[in-house]
Design an enzyme around this catalytic site. Structure first.
Site: not given
Length: 174
Positions: A105, A133
């Site tokens: 992330d 991400k």
């Protein structure tokens, strides 16, 4: 149970299990072609366990597995990174390590783990993550999908230990 269903109402199906399995096979082919030796896969518990076991069953070389537990989320909120379960240094020294994550992330947990294993004298460190991400995909050597900057559940990923059992990955609407 109704609270669980209410939470899931805020999510939509994002990646189907059949697509996940196809992509995991592609990742395993990439890893099969690498020139690493004496590989130790380190699964970041608990979310990455399902991905790791689906991945390693497709490999065509000998390897070892280990586990580490790091916490950085509580109720969908990022917090301080805490090492909850470590792996012994003697298993890391002069080994080619592949850290297996469910999602990269912010990248802070992976940076923490790379620094941690580097301090234990790993020969090399690579990262295999099912999801990444956009802002953190460069931290991954292997990844399945680059995803939107939204919260996901399913296929091992959770909200307070709920929804890990879902075969597909779901994404939060807002």
């Amino acid at each position: 149970m109704s609270n669980k269903n209410n939470i899931l109402n805020d999510f939509n199906i994002y990646i189907k299990d059949s697509d996940l399995q196809d992509r995991i096979k592609e990742i395993s082919n990439e890893i099969n072609s690498c020139q690493l030796k004496n590989i130790l896969f380190i699964c970041v518990l608990e979310g990455a366990a399902r991905f790791m076991f689906d991945l390693i069953k497709l490999l065509n070389f000998d390897y070892e597995i280990g586990f580490i537990k790091v916490e950085s989320y509580n109720k969908m909120k990022r917090g301080k990174i805490e090492l909850k379960l470590d792996i012994s240094k003697d298993r890391i020294i002069n080994r080619d390590i592949i850290i297996v994550e469910d999602i990269v992330d912010s990248g802070e947990t992976i940076k923490f783990l790379i620094k941690h294993f580097s301090s234990m004298n790993a020969r090399s460190i690579k990262v295999a993550s099912l999801l990444a991400k956009e802002k953190s995909k460069e931290l991954c050597d292997y990844y399945g999908y680059v995803i939107e900057n939204k919260f996901v559940v399913g296929y091992g990923m959770d909200i307070d230990n709920l929804f890990r059992n879902l075969n597909d990955i779901y994404i939060k609407d807002s």
